[in-house]
Design a protein around this motif. Structure first.
Motif, PDB file in Angstrom:
ATOM      1  N   PHE A   1       0.879  -1.133  -0.041  1.00 11.27           N
ATOM      2  CA  PHE A   1       0.146   0.099   0.057  1.00 11.27           C
ATOM      3  C   PHE A   1       0.885   1.199  -0.055  1.00 11.27           C
ATOM      4  CE2 PHE A   1      -3.168  -3.046   1.485  1.00 11.27           C
ATOM      5  CZ  PHE A   1      -4.590  -2.353   0.840  1.00 11.27           C
ATOM      6  N   THR A   2       1.776   1.289   0.882  1.00 16.42           N
ATOM      7  CA  THR A   2       2.499   2.444   1.223  1.00 16.42           C
ATOM      8  C   THR A   2       4.107   2.648   0.199  1.00 16.42           C
ATOM      9  OG1 THR A   2       3.759   1.567   2.850  1.00 16.42           O
ATOM     10  CG2 THR A   2       1.652   2.335   3.482  1.00 16.42           C
ATOM     11  N   GLY A   3       4.387   1.573  -0.056  1.00 20.19           N
ATOM     12  CA  GLY A   3       5.736   1.641  -0.640  1.00 20.19           C
ATOM     13  C   GLY A   3       6.761   1.295   0.232  1.00 20.19           C
ATOM     14  N   SER A   4       7.880   0.575   0.141  1.00 20.59           N
ATOM     15  CA  SER A   4       8.971   0.230   0.998  1.00 20.59           C
ATOM     16  C   SER A   4       9.536   1.536   1.909  1.00 20.59           C
ATOM     17  CB  SER A   4       9.985  -0.325   0.363  1.00 20.59           C
ATOM     18  OG  SER A   4      10.684   0.454  -0.488  1.00 20.59           O
ATOM     19  N   VAL A   5       9.516   2.842   1.504  1.00 17.72           N
ATOM     20  CA  VAL A   5      10.461   3.916   2.042  1.00 17.72           C
ATOM     21  C   VAL A   5       9.753   4.079   3.411  1.00 17.72           C
ATOM     22  CG1 VAL A   5      10.889   6.324   2.100  1.00 17.72           C
ATOM     23  CG2 VAL A   5      11.029   4.909  -0.056  1.00 17.72           C
ATOM     24  N   ARG A   6       8.278   4.279   3.554  1.00 19.63           N
ATOM     25  CA  ARG A   6       7.802   4.510   4.801  1.00 19.63           C
ATOM     26  C   ARG A   6       7.976   3.334   5.776  1.00 19.63           C
ATOM     27  NH1 ARG A   6       1.966   7.443   3.991  1.00 19.63           N
ATOM     28  NH2 ARG A   6       1.997   6.098   2.080  1.00 19.63           N
ATOM     29  N   ILE A   7       8.130   2.128   5.341  1.00 16.27           N
ATOM     30  CA  ILE A   7       8.212   0.994   6.444  1.00 16.27           C
ATOM     31  C   ILE A   7       9.689   1.100   6.642  1.00 16.27           C
ATOM     32  CG2 ILE A   7       8.194  -1.281   6.576  1.00 16.27           C
ATOM     33  CD1 ILE A   7       5.474  -0.178   6.179  1.00 16.27           C
ATOM     34  N   THR A   8      10.649   1.250   5.723  1.00 14.23           N
ATOM     35  CA  THR A   8      12.042   1.195   6.204  1.00 14.23           C
ATOM     36  C   THR A   8      12.862   2.240   6.796  1.00 14.23           C
ATOM     37  OG1 THR A   8      12.720   2.011   3.986  1.00 14.23           O
ATOM     38  CG2 THR A   8      12.601  -0.322   4.159  1.00 14.23           C
TER      39      THR A   8
ATOM     40  N   ASP B   1      11.190   3.853   9.391  1.00 15.90           N
ATOM     41  CA  ASP B   1      10.678   3.555  10.659  1.00 15.90           C
ATOM     42  C   ASP B   1      10.070   2.182  11.244  1.00 15.90           C
ATOM     43  OD1 ASP B   1       9.860   4.168  13.409  1.00 15.90           O
ATOM     44  OD2 ASP B   1       8.698   5.744  12.871  1.00 15.90           O
ATOM     45  N   PRO B   2      11.169   1.274  11.140  1.00 17.69           N
ATOM     46  CA  PRO B   2      10.822  -0.100  11.327  1.00 17.69           C
ATOM     47  C   PRO B   2      10.090  -0.239  12.617  1.00 17.69           C
ATOM     48  CG  PRO B   2      13.051   0.178  11.430  1.00 17.69           C
ATOM     49  CD  PRO B   2      12.699   1.413  10.995  1.00 17.69           C
ATOM     50  N   LEU B   3      10.458   0.396  13.488  1.00 17.64           N
ATOM     51  CA  LEU B   3       9.866   0.095  14.774  1.00 17.64           C
ATOM     52  C   LEU B   3       8.224   0.437  14.729  1.00 17.64           C
ATOM     53  CD1 LEU B   3      12.589   1.073  17.400  1.00 17.64           C
ATOM     54  CD2 LEU B   3      11.835  -0.971  16.761  1.00 17.64           C
ATOM     55  N   ALA B   4       8.136   1.657  14.083  1.00 20.26           N
ATOM     56  CA  ALA B   4       6.824   2.123  14.328  1.00 20.26           C
ATOM     57  C   ALA B   4       5.938   1.358  13.348  1.00 20.26           C
ATOM     58  CB  ALA B   4       6.543   3.473  13.469  1.00 20.26           C
ATOM     59  N   ALA B   5       6.646   0.600  12.156  1.00 17.92           N
ATOM     60  CA  ALA B   5       5.840  -0.288  11.444  1.00 17.92           C
ATOM     61  C   ALA B   5       5.504  -1.670  12.297  1.00 17.92           C
ATOM     62  CB  ALA B   5       6.581  -0.749  10.043  1.00 17.92           C
ATOM     63  N   GLU B   6       6.334  -1.987  12.993  1.00 15.58           N
ATOM     64  CA  GLU B   6       6.192  -3.405  13.982  1.00 15.58           C
ATOM     65  C   GLU B   6       4.875  -2.952  14.652  1.00 15.58           C
ATOM     66  OE1 GLU B   6       9.696  -4.736  15.205  1.00 15.58           O
ATOM     67  OE2 GLU B   6      10.815  -5.023  13.468  1.00 15.58           O
ATOM     68  N   SER B   7       5.045  -1.740  15.369  1.00 12.34           N
ATOM     69  CA  SER B   7       4.152  -1.448  16.408  1.00 12.34           C
ATOM     70  C   SER B   7       2.673  -1.321  15.787  1.00 12.34           C
ATOM     71  CB  SER B   7       4.346  -0.219  17.006  1.00 12.34           C
ATOM     72  OG  SER B   7       5.554   0.116  17.707  1.00 12.34           O
TER      73      SER B   7
END
Length: 696
Positions: free
Chosen positions: A204-211, A213-219
């Protein structure tokens, strides 16, 4: 729409000030994770069952159960498993959904019919559910088929459809264990693993916003409990806001103090981000029959243009709020896990009168589409052309094939709309118009015989409304139609009971048409049951009514039916008298072809009565009248009958001449296609719904 004239313009309505990126939602068919579950399920296919361990051959198909809450991805897992093992089942995959979107279990009768139709087998209308279930099991007993039963409410729904062969495999999807089915180990689903959940968000978001802030993504994955439906909504929210970080979404979710499941919390956030217009549109989608929506349905529910509704639905797909259904025409589905949440919102945010108005608009639009669907086939009729010309362009079909395709694709939703309209109880007038239009469209495009199972269900709904509203005329019509379908499938006793009930209703309504047809049909049912005395008596009652009303055409036909009943009973004198009356009636009416057929039957009875010379003369007269009627097939059949009579009279040379004449008329096919004339007087009662708007 592909084949239908439709307004595709209009402004799309989306989240406040935001538009989802084009193609931001994952396409249907993409699958993530569940590697362990898939491995266990595939291993379970080959696992020895309790019967095998006991030294007995497994008597039934192996059942694999995938259990999980709505929104856990249970159906997606089942579909992935089916795709992986389908090659091992050369007779194909059958699918059925066992629960309605509102949580009501689907009747076994309907499920069995769908499966039999998918197998290309006939489904007698009105057959008992147990008989249909048995028919499914018998059909699958000789096949190697994979059966996917989605959203099973209980074990009984699955058990009645289990093939009696270990060569088949059943994959059942349910909210919990199916207690009562032996040797089933459920594969219970939890959330997705973190890696798969992050990959789903990435789509949905593309990889940039996940990579970044990986901690926020896991949260975020943890807040969604790894539930695919919640993650899809979270991904849609982020896709609609390219400038927002994953941490922003996490803060929004943590600041939501309301209780509820992870899915409910993410949904509240997604819903709260919509404009008031879009939010109302989304809520009203919960009223769509069977959870299936097309632009016309959404347009009618919301009260906007078809183009605007189409755009809104596409935006909802990008937000993960609805799913696009693979179909030649634009169709969408409201996820079952979101329907309870949407219904709760309609109860709190919409007034009952507004919801009723939305339902009425939807039913009215459906009626108009069905009228257009039928009218496009009647373009040689001036009234039909005028009716089409007066309709908006969005409601018109370009040609009959487009109308037929629309009717076939939308048929599940149309039948569900009829059921919901009847169950509503407050829109009976619209419900009756809808069912009348649906019957006519089905008969026009598919024919009475092919559409018989659907027609049977519709006529039962009509009967429900007629009994609830105390409408004896409609009740009589519904009973007659149901009885006709019973009679066509060999259930003469059931047909007789319904014909008698229709007669009572017709008398109560003081409807001479219904009473006359019911009396004649009662006679026909008695004849089918072999009670020829009662058959002749009821035909006589119908004849008396026709004569009293001066309906000479029907009276002449009924003389023939009385004669037929007497012939079956061996009362040739009475049969001859009534056939002569039929001949005289047809002569007065100027129906030359009917007169020739009646003379032919008179000749047959004369031969039965041991009067071959009279039979020969009558048959020759019938040939003459058939020639005047320009009925070549009837002439040929009569020539064959003359040949048989001459053989019995000891004149084989003349008999050969008549047979040669018959062959010249129709060729070699005549010997098997034109040798009988019985049944030409049978009724071809059309399925109808009385006392509906003449406009439809």
């Amino acid at each position: 729409m592909t084949d239908q004239a439709v307004d595709t313009g209009g402004t799309k309505v989306s989240a406040k000030g935001q538009r989802p990126a084009a193609g931001s939602a994952p396409t249907q068919g993409q699958f993530l994770g569940r590697a362990r579950e898939l491995k266990e399920l595939r291993a379970d296919i080959e696992r020895a069952g309790l019967d095998t361990l006991a030294g007995r051959k497994a008597p039934r198909a192996r059942v694999l159960l995938i259990a999980g809450k709505p929104g856990s991805g249970r159906t997606a897992l089942a579909e992935k498993l089916v795709r992986q093992v389908a090659e091992s089942y050369p007779d194909g995959v059958l699918r059925a959904r066992l629960t309605e979107p509102d949580g009501t279990p689907v009747p076994t009768e309907r499920t069995a019919r769908e499966l039999l139709t998918a197998l290309g087998l006939s489904t007698p209308p009105g057959a008992a559910p147990e008989d249909l279930g048995e028919a499914v099991r018998e059909a699958l007993a000789t096949r190697r088929t994979l059966l996917l039963l989605d959203d099973a409410a209980d074990a009984e729904q699955v058990d009645v459809l289990l093939p009696d062969t270990p060569e088949c495999l059943v994959v059942a999807v349910s909210g919990g264990p199916l207690t009562g089915i032996a040797d089933v180990r459920p594969c219970t689903l939890g959330g997705l693993d973190t890696k798969s959940a992050l990959e789903l968000l990435d789509r949905f978001t593309g990889s940039v916003r996940i990579t970044v802030d990986p901690l926020a993504a896991e949260s975020l994955v943890e807040l969604c409990a790894g539930q695919p439906a919640a993650l899809v909504l979270a991904g849609g929210w982020l896709a609609a806001r390219p400038g927002s970080a994953v941490a922003d979404l996490v803060r929004h979710l943590r600041s939501d103090g309301a209780e509820g499941s992870p899915l409910a919390r993410v949904f509240r956030l997604a819903y709260g981000s919509l404009s008031s217009t879009a939010a109302r549109s989304l809520r009203l989608l919960s009223l769509a029959p069977a959870g299936l929506v097309d632009p016309h349905t959404a347009s009618a529910l919301v009260g906007c243009s078809v183009g605007a509704a189409h755009g809104t639905l596409d935006d909802f797909v990008a937000l993960g709020l609805v799913r696009a259904v693979e179909s030649p025409l634009p169709q969408y589905e409201v996820p079952g896990c979101l329907l309870p949440l949407l219904r709760d919102l309609t109860e709190t945010e919409d007034r009952p009168a507004e919801l009723q108005l939305a339902r009425a608009r939807m039913l009215e639009r459906t009626v108009r589409l069905l009228v257009s669907c039928r009218a496009i086939t009647e373009t040689d009729s001036t009234p039909a052309r005028e009716k089409l010309a007066g309709m908006p362009r969005a409601l018109r079909f370009p040609h009959p094939r487009a109308a037929e395709d629309w009717l076939r694709i939308r048929q599940p939703a149309l039948l569900a709309a009829a059921r919901l309209a009847v169950a509503d109880g407050e829109l009976d007038t619209l419900a009756r118009r809808l069912m009348a239009a649906l019957v006519r469209a089905l008969v026009t495009h598919f024919g009475t015989r092919a559409a018989a199972p659907e027609l049977y269900g519709i006529h039962r709904l009509v009967l429900d409304v007629a009994e609830r509203r105390d409408l004896p005329r409609e009740k009589a019509a519904a009973l007659l139609n149901l009885a006709d379908l019973d009679a066509q499938t060999g259930r003469a006793a059931e047909a007789l009971a319904r014909y008698r009930a229709a007669l009572d209703a017709g008398r109560e309504a003081n409807d001479p048409y219904a009473t006359g047809r019911a009396m004649e049909s009662v006679g026909s049912a008695h004849q089918e049951l072999g009670d020829f005395d009662r058959a002749a008596d009821w035909y006589g009652r119908a004849l008396a009514q026709r004569l009293a009303r001066g309906e000479r055409v029907d009276a002449a036909r009924l003389y023939g039916r009385i004669a037929t009943a007497h012939t079956y009973a061996g009362r040739y004198g009475e049969a001859l008298r009534n056939w002569r009356a039929a001949v005289g009636g047809h002569r007065k009416n100027g129906d030359v072809a009917a007169q020739a057929r009646a003379l032919s039957e008179l000749a047959r009875v004369q031969e039965y009565a041991g009067r071959p010379e009279e039979s020969l003369r009558t048959c020759q007269e019938a040939v003459d009248w058939a020639r005047r009627a320009d009925d070549v097939r009837l002439q040929a059949a009569l020539q064959l009958r003359l040949a048989d009579t001459l053989d019995r009279l000891g004149d084989p040379a003349a008999a050969r001449l008549h047979r040669a004449a018959a062959e010249r008329m129709l060729g070699e096919e005549l010997s098997e296609s034109a040798t009988t004339l019985e049944g030409t007087e049978q009724d071809a009662n059309a399925c109808e719904i009385r006392s509906t708007s003449a406009e439809d």
